[in-house]
Design a protein around this motif. Structure first.
Motif, mmCIF file in Angstrom:
data_model
loop_
_atom_site.group_PDB
_atom_site.id
_atom_site.type_symbol
_atom_site.label_atom_id
_atom_site.label_comp_id
_atom_site.label_asym_id
_atom_site.label_seq_id
_atom_site.Cartn_x
_atom_site.Cartn_y
_atom_site.Cartn_z
ATOM 1 N N ALA A 41 0.841 -1.202 0.000
ATOM 2 C CA ALA A 41 0.000 0.000 0.000
ATOM 3 C C ALA A 41 0.873 1.248 0.000
ATOM 4 N N LYS A 42 1.953 1.220 0.771
ATOM 5 C CA LYS A 42 2.867 2.365 0.807
ATOM 6 C C LYS A 42 3.468 2.607 -0.573
ATOM 7 N N THR A 43 3.906 1.546 -1.215
ATOM 8 C CA THR A 43 4.476 1.658 -2.562
ATOM 9 C C THR A 43 3.446 2.194 -3.542
ATOM 10 N N ARG A 44 2.228 1.665 -3.479
ATOM 11 C CA ARG A 44 1.153 2.122 -4.383
ATOM 12 C C ARG A 44 0.855 3.597 -4.161
ATOM 13 N N MET A 45 0.763 4.016 -2.888
ATOM 14 C CA MET A 45 0.496 5.420 -2.571
ATOM 15 C C MET A 45 1.587 6.314 -3.164
ATOM 16 N N GLU A 46 2.835 5.915 -2.990
ATOM 17 C CA GLU A 46 3.946 6.710 -3.515
ATOM 18 C C GLU A 46 3.921 6.760 -5.033
ATOM 19 N N GLU A 47 3.549 5.648 -5.666
ATOM 20 C CA GLU A 47 3.470 5.613 -7.135
ATOM 21 C C GLU A 47 2.376 6.534 -7.663
ATOM 22 N N VAL A 48 1.183 6.468 -7.067
ATOM 23 C CA VAL A 48 0.065 7.243 -7.606
ATOM 24 C C VAL A 48 0.125 8.712 -7.229
ATOM 25 N N SER A 49 0.749 9.015 -6.074
ATOM 26 C CA SER A 49 0.748 10.403 -5.613
ATOM 27 C C SER A 49 2.067 11.126 -5.826
ATOM 28 N N GLY A 50 3.144 10.378 -6.056
ATOM 29 C CA GLY A 50 4.447 11.005 -6.250
ATOM 30 C C GLY A 50 5.043 11.554 -4.964
ATOM 31 N N GLN A 51 4.527 11.112 -3.818
ATOM 32 C CA GLN A 51 5.029 11.593 -2.531
ATOM 33 C C GLN A 51 4.734 10.541 -1.457
ATOM 34 N N THR A 56 -3.367 10.418 2.317
ATOM 35 C CA THR A 56 -3.466 10.558 0.872
ATOM 36 C C THR A 56 -4.733 9.846 0.434
ATOM 37 N N LEU A 57 -5.526 10.523 -0.375
ATOM 38 C CA LEU A 57 -6.779 9.979 -0.880
ATOM 39 C C LEU A 57 -6.663 9.826 -2.395
ATOM 40 N N ASP A 58 -6.910 8.613 -2.874
ATOM 41 C CA ASP A 58 -6.924 8.316 -4.306
ATOM 42 C C ASP A 58 -8.372 8.064 -4.693
ATOM 43 N N TRP A 59 -8.952 9.042 -5.396
ATOM 44 C CA TRP A 59 -10.357 8.972 -5.794
ATOM 45 C C TRP A 59 -10.414 8.666 -7.281
ATOM 46 N N ASN A 60 -10.406 7.368 -7.595
ATOM 47 C CA ASN A 60 -10.449 6.922 -8.992
ATOM 48 C C ASN A 60 -9.398 7.618 -9.837
ATOM 49 N N GLY A 61 -8.181 7.698 -9.292
ATOM 50 C CA GLY A 61 -7.060 8.261 -10.032
ATOM 51 C C GLY A 61 -6.798 9.732 -9.795
ATOM 52 N N THR A 62 -7.699 10.424 -9.113
ATOM 53 C CA THR A 62 -7.463 11.813 -8.739
ATOM 54 C C THR A 62 -6.959 11.812 -7.304
ATOM 55 N N ILE A 63 -5.830 12.463 -7.091
ATOM 56 C CA ILE A 63 -5.117 12.361 -5.821
ATOM 57 C C ILE A 63 -5.238 13.642 -5.002
ATOM 58 N N LEU A 64 -5.499 13.456 -3.709
ATOM 59 C CA LEU A 64 -5.412 14.534 -2.723
ATOM 60 C C LEU A 64 -4.434 14.042 -1.666
ATOM 61 N N ALA A 65 -3.279 14.696 -1.575
ATOM 62 C CA ALA A 65 -2.223 14.218 -0.678
ATOM 63 C C ALA A 65 -1.923 15.239 0.407
ATOM 64 N N ASP A 66 -1.570 14.704 1.585
ATOM 65 C CA ASP A 66 -1.105 15.535 2.699
ATOM 66 C C ASP A 66 -2.103 16.672 2.945
ATOM 67 N N PHE A 67 -3.341 16.304 3.290
ATOM 68 C CA PHE A 67 -4.435 17.274 3.336
ATOM 69 C C PHE A 67 -5.056 17.378 4.717
ATOM 70 N N GLY A 68 -5.803 18.449 4.899
ATOM 71 C CA GLY A 68 -6.656 18.659 6.061
ATOM 72 C C GLY A 68 -8.086 18.828 5.587
ATOM 73 N N GLU A 69 -8.984 19.056 6.535
ATOM 74 C CA GLU A 69 -10.401 19.186 6.206
ATOM 75 C C GLU A 69 -10.659 20.329 5.228
ATOM 76 N N GLU A 70 -9.884 21.424 5.351
ATOM 77 C CA GLU A 70 -10.106 22.568 4.461
ATOM 78 C C GLU A 70 -9.819 22.236 3.000
ATOM 79 N N GLU A 71 -8.978 21.227 2.738
ATOM 80 C CA GLU A 71 -8.749 20.769 1.357
ATOM 81 C C GLU A 71 -9.713 19.643 0.985
#
Length: 86
Positions: A41-51, A56-71
């Motif tokens: 899972a760690k490897t997959r997260m790093e691959e899809v998000s680049g960090q 990190t949230l992967d929503w069908n290929g759209t990534i939101l990384a290192d976020f809080g509620e405001e994002e």
């Protein structure tokens, strides 16, 4: 049919806890992946998000990384998610 979004977390991470609490309290389903227990899972997260930061949230290929509620709220609204309290 789209699959559930993937949420990558680490136990003890306050931002991860906040993200899960927000999603849970608004009825948003997701698949949780603990990157400290699952190296794949760690490897997959790093691959899809680049960090390597969580949450990190992967929503069908759209990534939101290192976020809080405001994002998270606008990210969900952009995906046409109806938040249960709004």
């Amino acid at each position: 049919m789209q699959s559930l979004p993937h949420l990558y977390i680490k136990p003890g991470c306050p931002w991860c806890d906040s993200a899960m609490a927000f999603l849970d309290s608004h009825g948003v389903s997701y698949q949780k992946h603990d990157i400290t227990q699952d190296s794949g899972a760690k490897t997959r997260m790093e691959e899809v998000s680049g960090q390597g930061k969580v949450p990190t949230l992967d929503w069908n290929g759209t990534i939101l990384a290192d976020f809080g509620e405001e994002e998270l709220v606008p990210f969900l609204r952009d995906r046409k998610v109806k938040l249960e309290d709004s």
